[in-house]
Each structure stands twice: as C-alpha cells, then as structure tokens.
Design an enzyme around this catalytic site. Structure first.
Site, PDB file in Angstrom:
ATOM      1  N   GLU A 116      -2.685  18.105  31.403  1.00 37.48           N
ATOM      2  CA  GLU A 116      -3.180  17.448  32.621  1.00 37.48           C
ATOM      3  C   GLU A 116      -2.175  16.424  33.138  1.00 37.48           C
ATOM      4  O   GLU A 116      -2.007  16.261  34.350  1.00 37.48           O
ATOM      5  CB  GLU A 116      -4.532  16.752  32.357  1.00 37.48           C
ATOM      6  CG  GLU A 116      -5.653  17.682  31.901  1.00 37.48           C
ATOM      7  CD  GLU A 116      -6.159  18.630  32.985  1.00 37.48           C
ATOM      8  OE1 GLU A 116      -5.767  18.496  34.152  1.00 37.48           O
ATOM      9  OE2 GLU A 116      -6.958  19.530  32.630  1.00 37.48           O
ATOM     10  N   ASP A 257      -5.386  31.015  32.268  1.00 33.66           N
ATOM     11  CA  ASP A 257      -5.036  31.107  33.694  1.00 33.66           C
ATOM     12  C   ASP A 257      -3.618  30.700  34.130  1.00 33.66           C
ATOM     13  O   ASP A 257      -2.808  31.523  34.552  1.00 33.66           O
ATOM     14  CB  ASP A 257      -6.078  30.364  34.540  1.00 33.66           C
ATOM     15  CG  ASP A 257      -6.420  28.951  34.025  1.00 33.66           C
ATOM     16  OD1 ASP A 257      -5.693  28.455  33.159  1.00 33.66           O
ATOM     17  OD2 ASP A 257      -7.400  28.364  34.509  1.00 33.66           O
ATOM     18  N   GLU A 350     -19.058  27.965  37.745  1.00 34.88           N
ATOM     19  CA  GLU A 350     -18.008  28.035  36.727  1.00 34.88           C
ATOM     20  C   GLU A 350     -17.943  29.428  36.110  1.00 34.88           C
ATOM     21  O   GLU A 350     -16.870  29.974  35.926  1.00 34.88           O
ATOM     22  CB  GLU A 350     -18.229  26.966  35.645  1.00 34.88           C
ATOM     23  CG  GLU A 350     -17.950  25.535  36.113  1.00 34.88           C
ATOM     24  CD  GLU A 350     -16.468  25.252  36.353  1.00 34.88           C
ATOM     25  OE1 GLU A 350     -15.851  25.907  37.212  1.00 34.88           O
ATOM     26  OE2 GLU A 350     -15.916  24.367  35.679  1.00 34.88           O
ATOM     27  N   GLU A 371      -9.077  26.698  43.444  1.00 37.47           N
ATOM     28  CA  GLU A 371      -8.403  27.981  43.201  1.00 37.47           C
ATOM     29  C   GLU A 371      -8.628  29.014  44.302  1.00 37.47           C
ATOM     30  O   GLU A 371      -7.681  29.657  44.768  1.00 37.47           O
ATOM     31  CB  GLU A 371      -8.815  28.559  41.834  1.00 37.47           C
ATOM     32  CG  GLU A 371      -8.148  27.884  40.636  1.00 37.47           C
ATOM     33  CD  GLU A 371      -8.700  26.502  40.306  1.00 37.47           C
ATOM     34  OE1 GLU A 371      -9.787  26.145  40.832  1.00 37.47           O
ATOM     35  OE2 GLU A 371      -8.071  25.761  39.535  1.00 37.47           O
TER      36      GLU A 371
END
Ligand SMILES: *[C@@H]1O[C@H](CO)[C@@H](O)[C@H](O)[C@H]1NC(C)=O
Ligand SMILES: *[C@@H]1O[C@H](CO)[C@@H](O)[C@H](O)[C@H]1NC(C)=O
Length: 475
Positions: A116, A257, A350, A371
C-alpha cells in the site's frame, strides 16, 4: 435515368441517416455536464478531507473527522495530488506540494504495508514529481532527474527496501518505516504484495539513475513466475522465505490482481518486452483454465479445478489490461458483464456469486473502488464507443445518489440496501474520481500516446544518471 439516380441517392441518404442515428450517442453537452459533475464530486470530497481530516490518512465521511489507516502519512492528500493535476488546478497543486514537502516525514516508528505504501505514497509522490513542471512549479536544475518530491520518493522507497532482503527476493508484507522488517513478521504474503512494485520502482530507478529499485522489483516479479504451477497458474499466498504456496487458489482478483496489471503496464512504461511475454503466457493459462463464457472463475493452481464461481469487484481492472494489450473485443464482452452486475445492485459488490446472481454474506460492500472506472476509461479511449460513457454515467448517478454525505463520500456497506459506513478510502480521490473525469474530459492532456512533448519517446529523452532512458508517463 434521373429517377434512378434519385432513388440510389435516397438509399444512400437513408443509410447515412441510420448510421448517424445509431451512432449519435451521448451529446457533447451531456459529456461536459458529466465532467463538471465529476469535478464537483472530487472537490466535495477533497475539500471535506482538507477541512475535517488532514493531516490524518483518511476522512471519515459520516462523523466528518479524520483517522489514520494505512500509515500516519496524510495518505489521502499524497494519493490525490495527481488528480489535482489532471483537473488542471495549478494553484492548489502548488500549495499541496509545498505542504507535503514541509510536513511529510517518513522517519517514524510505524509498521506499514509495503504494497500500500508503494502504490499510494510512492506512486503519488512520483506522479506529483513528474507533473510538477506542467503544473507551473519552477522546477530545479536537472529535473526530472532531480527534485524534492523525487528525493522524498527515494527516501520512502529506501525504507521499503529491507523487505526485499529475503532468500527468494520476494518481499515481506510489512516494514517498520524506521526499523525495517519487524521482529517475528510473518513470511506469508499475497501474490499482488510480491508483484506490484515494478511501475513505481522502475520509474524511480530511471529517474534517479540508481538501478537497485528496478532490480529488486524485477527479481520479485520473476520469482513469482518461477514458482508458477505446471499449468502456468499462480496461487494466492506464498511464503517469501521458502517459496512455498500457502493458498493455492488461482484467479485474476483479490490477492493476485495487480501482479498481472503491473506486468503489462511496466512492459510499456519501461520498454521491457520480457514482462509482456510473461503476461502472454499467463493469459493463455487464464483463458484456458479460469475463463468460463465471459466470466473468470477461481480454480486450483495445480489442476485448474473450479473452486469458486465468483466475480470480485477488484477483478474489474482486467478489461482495462486487455485493452492495453490490444484485445479490445474481449475487453468489451467482459466489461458488459461487469456492468450488468453494476446495474443489478447499483454498485459492484466485493464478491458476486455468478450462478446464484447474488452477493454472498459479508462481501456485499462497495468501498468506492476505481477498477471498473479505470477499465471504462481505457476502453473508451480505444473504441470511442458511447455505450461506455453511459456505463460511466450510471456509476456517477449511483455514487451521487447513495454514497454522498455532508462532508464527502462513504463506503457502501451493503449493495442490496445501499446502507453506508464511516470510511472513504484514498483511492476515491486518487483514482475513482480521476478516471471518471478522464472519461468525460475528452481533450484532457493525459490522453496522448506519449509520442510528442518535451521529454517524449527515446529521441531527446533525458538520461538520468546513466540509469536508463526516461520514456514514461505515470498513472
Ligand atoms: C482549486 O482547488 C481549490 C481547493 O479546492 C479551490 O478553492 C479552487 O477553486 C480550485 N481552482 C480551480 C481552478 O479549480
Ligand atoms: C510492529 O510490529 C511488531 C511485530 O508485530 C511489534 O512488535 C511492534 O510493536 C510493532 N510496532 C508498532 C509501532 O506498532
């Protein structure tokens, strides 16, 4: 003779008219209106953050105060910097850069996520650095190979580097910004946590001339691929000391991802065809084992047996990646399905159980994720298909209707009843509103091939410290 010509002409006219009618799409006026609405969304949330939450990491949009989440480093402000540039707000950009340079301090005793911190802090600082001159900052001699935001980015990256000092080259998930890897830190981390550095670290190496960042990021990327299964799938969690997979589910979403996303983006950004070659091999396996009609499912990495028939909100980056590799047709089909899920709930949950067409318990939230919007942006750039504008407009409508609060925008707790909760992640300002704006701002300076400009392409691009050619445009 005359009448025949006339007849042919009218057939031509009719066809032309049909063409025009069918492809007329969204009017320029409506596109501009949506752009201004998105600009308003950004400022509502940005001003709310600055007024109620700065210098904390995030705004709490229901209680209208701030809290630290991923670190204690004014995360939302640093992450949102490039959106100010995309929206052309020079004065605010300049003021915020001053504030960050004056106040940000990374020499602190906190444990942070390596992943992050890289994507949000390092990414934010590097984009801000690269956009400085365009935003009217009087850049120092030697820019873009030097500059205060670049030095700050290097300082942050140096604090992340100890995580990469493992036998496999794959990084630990957590570091202490002052002390390095904490005592007793777990060696298990997710695949995305191993393979999502090359864009920022590669840019940092090219800009500073110090190859170490690009090298460690590449080593980690290759390590993941070297541990792939015999059928070319990668798993979800891995032990960075031994290289043993601890979660063997394979898919394109959570936990994995951005490994795929970064292979593709870095292949272009850093001109590394070997990364595209890995992606292409991985894609063949994904299409063969995970694709079922126009969905991607989850399966065991060893045999490809389906374990979970779900679509995850995070997976919506995939059509954007397919667009970047040139497979616009598949991207269109996939995005259509994802948009159908959006229409069903007004948001993407989600998790979405495909056979049952519902969101499973405890996976019903939508934390304002970017996204799907990012994919729509790339795909619209590639096709100019106005259906994509309509899809993006649907997203604006639901966020405005259900997530807006007095001081910002709130995470949707449950897409079934549109209840909301007290959290606004930094990516709402850094990505969701930015990509929405870019979809509707059809002439934005970001929309270019990188083929022209003062530092474009290979000709005349500056070489920073001999580290490599600079040919990039970040985020
Ligand atoms: C830039 O942002 C500031 C803070 O939100 C705002 O007051 C100002 O009007 C903005 N300027 C432009 C040109 O959008
Ligand atoms: C960081 O994590 C380690 C190991 O879990 C712990 O001992 C330490 O107290 C943490 N430091 C802070 C500042 O939270």
């Amino acid at each position: 003779m005359f009448s025949r010509t006339k007849c042919i002409l009218s057939v031509v006219c009719l066809n032309l008219c049909l063409l025009v009618c069918l492809s007329s799409g969204m009017s320029d006026q409506e596109i501009r209106r949506l752009r201004e609405e998105v600009r308003g969304m950004f400022y509502h949330a940005y001003d709310g953050y600055m007024r109620h939450a700065y210098p904390y990491d995030e705004l709490r949009p229901l209680s209208c105060d701030g809290h630290d989440t991923w670190g204690s480093y004014s995360l939302t402000l640093i992450d949102a910097l490039d959106t100010l540039a995309v929206m052309g707000n020079k004065t605010e950009f300049q003021w915020v850069v001053g504030l960050i340079l004056e106040r940000a301090n990374f020499d602190v005793n906190i444990n942070v996520s390596v992943f992050e911190t890289n994507i949000r802090i390092l990414g934010g600082l590097l984009s801000g650095h690269l956009m400085s001159r365009r935003m009217g900052i009087d850049v120092e001699e030697g820019w873009p190979c030097s500059g205060p935001l670049l030095r700050m980015a290097k300082d942050v990256a140096d604090r992340l580097l100890p995580a990469f000092d493992t036998p496999t080259g794959m990084p630990y998930g957590t570091v202490n910004l002052r002390e390095g890897v904490p005592e007793g830190e777990t060696p298990v981390t997710c695949t995305a946590g191993v393979g999502t550095y090359i864009v920022e670290f590669g840019a940092l190496s090219r800009l500073t001339g110090d190859p170490v960042y690009e090298e460690v990021a590449l080593r980690a990327l290759h390590a993941v691929w070297n541990h792939r299964s015999p059928i070319n799938l990668v798993g979800n969690h891995i032990d960075v000391l031994t290289g043993r997979w601890t979660a063997q589910d394979s898919g394109i979403g959570a936990g994995i991802d951005s490994y795929f996303e970064y292979l593709v983006k870095a292949a272009g950004l850093l001109q590394r065809p070997e990364l595209m070659a890995i992606f292409k091999q991985a894609r063949v396996a994904i299409e063969k084992h995970l694709r079922h009609e126009d969905w991607y499912l989850w399966a065991t990495m060893t045999k490809g047996y389906v374990t979970m028939a779900v679509f995850q909100s995070l997976e919506a980056y995939w059509p954007g990646v397919l667009t970047l590799v040139g497979d616009v047709n598949t991207a269109q089909r996939i995005v259509y399905n994802y948009h159908q899920v959006w229409r069903q709930f007004g948001f993407t949950p989600e998790f979405y159980n495909i056979p049952q067409s519902e969101a499973p318990n405890n996976r019903e939230g939508y934390p304002l994720r970017p996204e799907l919007v990012e994919s729509l942006m790339y795909l619209f750039q590639a096709t100019k298909d106005h259906n994509l504008l309509e899809m993006a407009a649907d997203i604006v409508v639901s966020i405005q209707h259900s997530a807006k609060t007095e001081c910002g925008y709130a995470t949707v707790k449950n897409v079934n009843d549109h209840t909301i909760e007290n959290r606004m992640e930094s990516f709402f300002l850094a990505e969701t509103t930015k990509y929405l704006y870019l979809i509707f701002d059809t002439d934005n300076w970001m929309h270019n091939t990188g083929g022209s400009g003062p530092h474009a392409g290979s000709e005349g691009a500056p070489v920073c410290g001999g580290g490599g050619r600079l040919c990039l445009q970040l985020r």
